[in-house]
Scaffold this active site. Structure first.
Site, PDB file in Angstrom:
ATOM      1  N   LYS A 190       0.769  -1.288  -0.096  1.00 16.81           N
ATOM      2  CA  LYS A 190      -0.032  -0.084  -0.066  1.00 16.81           C
ATOM      3  C   LYS A 190       0.835   1.322  -0.079  1.00 16.81           C
ATOM      4  CE  LYS A 190      -2.296  -1.455   3.514  1.00 16.81           C
ATOM      5  NZ  LYS A 190      -1.617  -2.697   3.644  1.00 16.81           N
ATOM      6  N   THR A 191       1.916   1.372   1.027  1.00 17.36           N
ATOM      7  CA  THR A 191       2.747   2.471   0.837  1.00 17.36           C
ATOM      8  C   THR A 191       3.628   2.589  -0.403  1.00 17.36           C
ATOM      9  OG1 THR A 191       3.026   1.972   3.395  1.00 17.36           O
ATOM     10  CG2 THR A 191       4.405   3.700   2.552  1.00 17.36           C
ATOM     11  N   ASP A 241      -1.486   6.502   6.552  1.00 16.23           N
ATOM     12  CA  ASP A 241      -1.524   5.130   6.920  1.00 16.23           C
ATOM     13  C   ASP A 241      -2.445   4.897   7.969  1.00 16.23           C
ATOM     14  OD1 ASP A 241      -0.930   2.421   6.449  1.00 16.23           O
ATOM     15  OD2 ASP A 241       1.115   2.538   7.014  1.00 16.23           O
ATOM     16  N   THR A 296      -5.628  -1.312   7.018  1.00 19.64           N
ATOM     17  CA  THR A 296      -5.658  -2.910   7.098  1.00 19.64           C
ATOM     18  C   THR A 296      -7.250  -3.175   7.316  1.00 19.64           C
ATOM     19  OG1 THR A 296      -5.005  -2.835   9.272  1.00 19.64           O
ATOM     20  CG2 THR A 296      -3.594  -3.636   7.758  1.00 19.64           C
ATOM     21  N   ARG A 353       6.458  -8.063   1.574  1.00 15.86           N
ATOM     22  CA  ARG A 353       7.362  -7.744   2.720  1.00 15.86           C
ATOM     23  C   ARG A 353       7.991  -9.211   3.402  1.00 15.86           C
ATOM     24  NH1 ARG A 353       4.554  -4.290   6.624  1.00 15.86           N
ATOM     25  NH2 ARG A 353       5.225  -2.691   5.459  1.00 15.86           N
TER      26      ARG A 353
HETATM   27  P1  ADP Z   1       2.119  -2.015   3.229  1.00 13.92           P
HETATM   28  O1  ADP Z   1       2.035  -0.593   3.097  1.00 13.92           O
HETATM   29  O2  ADP Z   1       0.830  -2.549   2.405  1.00 13.92           O
HETATM   30  O3  ADP Z   1       2.158  -2.622   4.548  1.00 13.92           O
HETATM   31  P2  ADP Z   1       4.496  -1.943   1.884  1.00 13.92           P
HETATM   32  O4  ADP Z   1       4.257  -0.726   0.665  1.00 13.92           O
HETATM   33  O5  ADP Z   1       5.179  -1.154   2.889  1.00 13.92           O
HETATM   34  O6  ADP Z   1       3.341  -2.631   2.376  1.00 13.92           O
HETATM   35  O7  ADP Z   1       5.468  -3.159   1.173  1.00 13.92           O
HETATM   36  C1  ADP Z   1       6.485  -3.629   1.893  1.00 13.92           C
HETATM   37  C2  ADP Z   1       7.436  -4.110   1.019  1.00 13.92           C
HETATM   38  O8  ADP Z   1       7.344  -4.941   0.157  1.00 13.92           O
HETATM   39  C3  ADP Z   1       8.105  -2.941   0.245  1.00 13.92           C
HETATM   40  O9  ADP Z   1       9.033  -2.463   0.865  1.00 13.92           O
HETATM   41  C4  ADP Z   1       8.328  -3.485  -1.121  1.00 13.92           C
HETATM   42  O10 ADP Z   1       9.924  -3.724  -1.347  1.00 13.92           O
HETATM   43  C5  ADP Z   1       7.819  -4.600  -1.182  1.00 13.92           C
HETATM   44  N1  ADP Z   1       6.619  -4.783  -2.165  1.00 13.92           N
HETATM   45  C6  ADP Z   1       5.464  -4.525  -1.823  1.00 13.92           C
HETATM   46  N2  ADP Z   1       4.473  -4.758  -3.130  1.00 13.92           N
HETATM   47  C7  ADP Z   1       5.627  -5.035  -3.788  1.00 13.92           C
HETATM   48  C8  ADP Z   1       5.353  -5.473  -5.128  1.00 13.92           C
HETATM   49  N3  ADP Z   1       4.194  -5.402  -5.880  1.00 13.92           N
HETATM   50  N4  ADP Z   1       6.454  -5.686  -6.008  1.00 13.92           N
HETATM   51  C9  ADP Z   1       7.615  -5.553  -5.594  1.00 13.92           C
HETATM   52  N5  ADP Z   1       7.720  -5.487  -4.175  1.00 13.92           N
HETATM   53  C10 ADP Z   1       6.795  -5.121  -3.333  1.00 13.92           C
END
Ligand code: ADP
Length: 340
Positions: free
Chosen positions: A67-68, A112, A161, A220
């Site tokens: 998401k981030t 977030d 979430t 992640r």
């Molecule tokens: P969330 O905000 O949903 O908790 P993040 O955006 O922080 O998740 O993603 C976590 C990590 O996973 C990121 O640092 C990134 O390296 C990796 N990641 C997430 N989605 C992808 C994707 N579609 N392709 C490649 N790497 C990804």
């Protein structure tokens, strides 16, 4: 708060810096989620052509799914600045006002955990999202008056979430909504290969395959696991990640073929042993397993449910026969009623 398990993606602090290197910066590098990407790229292109800020975007889904990352990519692709915060960090209206007033035209403003906004801040956000104005109260008591401060048109990207906990007046103000689901195995494979290249890790195809199986469909987790296995390969092997090294690492880390950690198995075991397989309420379960309810609901449960080991029912959580099989436990007579 406790952070059990090395893979628990719920609390970000530990490796934010290391994560940054692996975070994709463009839609091209963002693997999987094909339909979401295709639609997002249309909305970005259309907004760019019109020279407007893209509409507000709502992103929901379990932690660690990107998401981030997507919010940052939207800013890169739009060629605008990216400002990020999280709802718990916004304590007073002035915290939000301080951020909103510094946004430039077209800025991407990322919040977030948007389900955790305080009511006064949420109210302020409604006006900001809809009219690009800030409702600001000056003075106190009978002499208090409200003034409206204009803001630059910006894009809010709210991530959560817990989509179900977002109030509908807030939810309805987002023009674009996406739900991110767990990744297909093949997409996790692509993510591991990309990360291995960036980290300069040599990894065999068999090893990638096995690793993708244990990554909980979560980028992640795949990245964190790859980094830990790289350590084992370096210290206990010749630096190359082979299937044997992955097996050894998983064993040492207490992670099984489904990507379950010790704590996941404990959760299932507690439901079976203390509550005859369920149903058990989430709060009671959280106390029994010594986990904050947020991390139980946001991190552990979605994956256990997706793998078919756990069910959420109106009366509480119930384990499935597959969970018994996975743990090598027998379904006892007293368990039967809740299971079938
Ligand atoms: P969330 O905000 O949903 O908790 P993040 O955006 O922080 O998740 O993603 C976590 C990590 O996973 C990121 O640092 C990134 O390296 C990796 N990641 C997430 N989605 C992808 C994707 N579609 N392709 C490649 N790497 C990804």
């Amino acid at each position: 708060m406790k952070n059990t398990g090395i893979l628990n993606g719920y609390y970000h602090a530990e490796s934010d810096v290391a994560e940054a290197a692996l975070r994709p910066r463009s839609l091209k590098d963002f693997k999987g989620q094909k339909r979401l990407k295709e639609n997002l790229s249309v909305f970005i292109k259309a907004a760019r052509e019109r020279k407007e800020a893209i509409d507000h975007i709502f992103l929901s889904g379990p932690p660690g799914l990107g998401k981030t990352t997507l919010a940052g990519i939207a800013a890169c692709e739009m060629g605008t600045e990216f400002k990020a915060t999280s709802a718990p960090a916004l304590e007073k209206p002035k915290d939000l006002a301080g951020l909103l007033t510094t946004l430039k035209e077209g800025s991407i403003f990322f919040i977030d955990e948007i389900h955790r906004l305080k009511p006064a801040i949420e109210e302020m956000l409604y006006v900001a999202m809809e009219d690009f104005e800030l409702d600001w109260v000056i003075g106190q008591g009978p002499s208090a008056r409200s003034i409206r401060i204009p803001l630059s048109p910006f894009t809010l990207i709210g991530a959560t979430t817990k989509a179900g906990q977002v109030a509908s007046p807030l939810y309805n103000r987002f023009g674009i909504t996406f739900r991110i689901n767990f990744y297909e195995r093949q997409d996790i494979v692509s993510i591991i290969l990309r990360s291995a290249k960036i980290l300069k890790v040599k990894i065999d195809d068999d090893a990638v395959d096995l690793l993708s199986l244990c990554s909980r469909g979560t980028p992640r987790v795949a990245n964190r696991l790859l980094k830990r296995i790289r350590d084992f390969a370096q210290v206990m092997g010749d630096g190359v990640v082979t299937k044997e090294i992955v097996n050894l690492s998983l064993e040492r880390l207490g992670i099984d073929r489904y990507g379950l950690e010790q704590h996941d198995r404990e959760i299932l075991k507690v439901i079976i042993e203390k509550y005859n397989g369920g149903p058990v309420g989430a709060e009671t379960l959280a106390i029994s397993v010594g986990e904050p309810i947020e991390s139980l609901e946001d991190f552990y449960e979605p994956y256990l449910i997706q793998r078919g080991f756990l069910k959420r029912t109106p009366r509480g959580r119930v384990v499935t026969p597959a969970a018994y099989r996975h743990l090598g436990l027998r379904i006892r007579d007293e368990d039967q009623r809740s299971l079938f």
